[in-house]
Design a protein around this motif. Sequence first.
Motif, mmCIF file in Angstrom:
data_model
loop_
_atom_site.group_PDB
_atom_site.id
_atom_site.type_symbol
_atom_site.label_atom_id
_atom_site.label_comp_id
_atom_site.label_asym_id
_atom_site.label_seq_id
_atom_site.Cartn_x
_atom_site.Cartn_y
_atom_site.Cartn_z
ATOM 1 N N VAL A 1 0.842 -1.196 0.000
ATOM 2 C CA VAL A 1 0.000 0.000 0.000
ATOM 3 C C VAL A 1 0.881 1.251 0.000
ATOM 4 C CG1 VAL A 1 -1.637 1.352 1.384
ATOM 5 C CG2 VAL A 1 -1.990 -1.115 1.068
ATOM 6 N N ALA A 2 1.886 1.270 0.874
ATOM 7 C CA ALA A 2 2.776 2.436 0.970
ATOM 8 C C ALA A 2 3.463 2.715 -0.367
ATOM 9 C CB ALA A 2 3.813 2.225 2.067
ATOM 10 N N ILE A 3 3.992 1.684 -0.984
ATOM 11 C CA ILE A 3 4.675 1.864 -2.272
ATOM 12 C C ILE A 3 3.697 2.367 -3.330
ATOM 13 C CG2 ILE A 3 5.809 0.634 -4.163
ATOM 14 C CD1 ILE A 3 7.209 -1.085 -1.970
ATOM 15 N N GLU A 4 2.519 1.763 -3.398
ATOM 16 C CA GLU A 4 1.544 2.164 -4.412
ATOM 17 C C GLU A 4 0.965 3.552 -4.147
ATOM 18 O OE1 GLU A 4 -1.218 -0.796 -5.724
ATOM 19 O OE2 GLU A 4 0.365 -2.295 -5.925
ATOM 20 N N GLN A 5 1.085 4.037 -2.920
ATOM 21 C CA GLN A 5 0.635 5.385 -2.594
ATOM 22 C C GLN A 5 1.764 6.410 -2.738
ATOM 23 O OE1 GLN A 5 -2.642 6.360 -2.000
ATOM 24 N NE2 GLN A 5 -2.887 4.284 -2.785
ATOM 25 N N GLY A 6 2.920 5.970 -3.249
ATOM 26 C CA GLY A 6 3.992 6.891 -3.570
ATOM 27 C C GLY A 6 5.032 7.134 -2.494
ATOM 28 N N PHE A 7 5.058 6.307 -1.474
ATOM 29 C CA PHE A 7 6.076 6.456 -0.434
ATOM 30 C C PHE A 7 7.326 5.693 -0.855
ATOM 31 C CE2 PHE A 7 2.050 7.230 1.587
ATOM 32 C CZ PHE A 7 2.298 8.425 2.244
ATOM 33 N N ASP A 8 8.475 6.334 -0.711
ATOM 34 C CA ASP A 8 9.722 5.699 -1.127
ATOM 35 C C ASP A 8 10.696 5.482 0.022
ATOM 36 O OD1 ASP A 8 10.199 8.457 -0.983
ATOM 37 O OD2 ASP A 8 10.351 8.642 -3.144
ATOM 38 N N ARG A 9 10.260 5.742 1.239
ATOM 39 C CA ARG A 9 11.011 5.413 2.454
ATOM 40 C C ARG A 9 10.001 4.893 3.464
ATOM 41 N NH1 ARG A 9 14.464 5.045 -0.551
ATOM 42 N NH2 ARG A 9 16.444 6.145 -0.620
ATOM 43 N N ILE A 10 10.083 3.600 3.752
ATOM 44 C CA ILE A 10 9.106 2.925 4.605
ATOM 45 C C ILE A 10 9.848 2.247 5.750
ATOM 46 C CG2 ILE A 10 7.297 1.158 4.669
ATOM 47 C CD1 ILE A 10 7.295 1.602 1.458
#
Length: 184
Positions: free
Chosen positions: A113-122
């Motif tokens: 979800v984070a990646i698909e929502q545009g987050f690049d540091r998780i």
Amino acid sequence: MRSALVLGGAACAWDDLEQAKEFGSFDATIAINDMLAHYPGEIDFAVSLHPEKYTEWMAGRDAKGYQRPKVFVAHDGNTQMGRNGAFPVDIVMDYRWPGMSASGSSGLFAVKVAIEQGFDRIILCGVPMDGAQSHFFDRTPWSEVNAFTEAWSIANPILRDVTRSMSGQTKEWLGYPTLDWLKS
């Protein structure tokens, strides 16, 4: 860089969170499963492979006076939440990446979800994928963990540059976050 903090339900979650806060603030907080009822802070995304429990978790959150999450995510488009005029999940997406035949747990779904929502540091807190760890709400070791590890292995090439973990096997697989990594 857009950063997200993923809050899972392992016993180490609270210690992991305290350590992660030392890096500063994050652009979003993603809470999974029982953490939805127990984390007092603002939640940007509620994520679970068990969306049928959202009503229960929101009742726990409401009872404590905590603000509800901004966005609810599920893998099942037919899921309805709430009582008396149920409301739909905001985002529906597959919990697997290509090549995955099984789930990697709600924790891996939260990373997707984070990646698909545009987050690049998780950064993962309370997602150690370690069977010796119990959940924070009970003391029973998580015996089902082995059923989920293959999916993490398959997804690793997608995750490894953008995801780090504060503890457990996921820390071994993905590495521990650093301030340099967060800012690069």
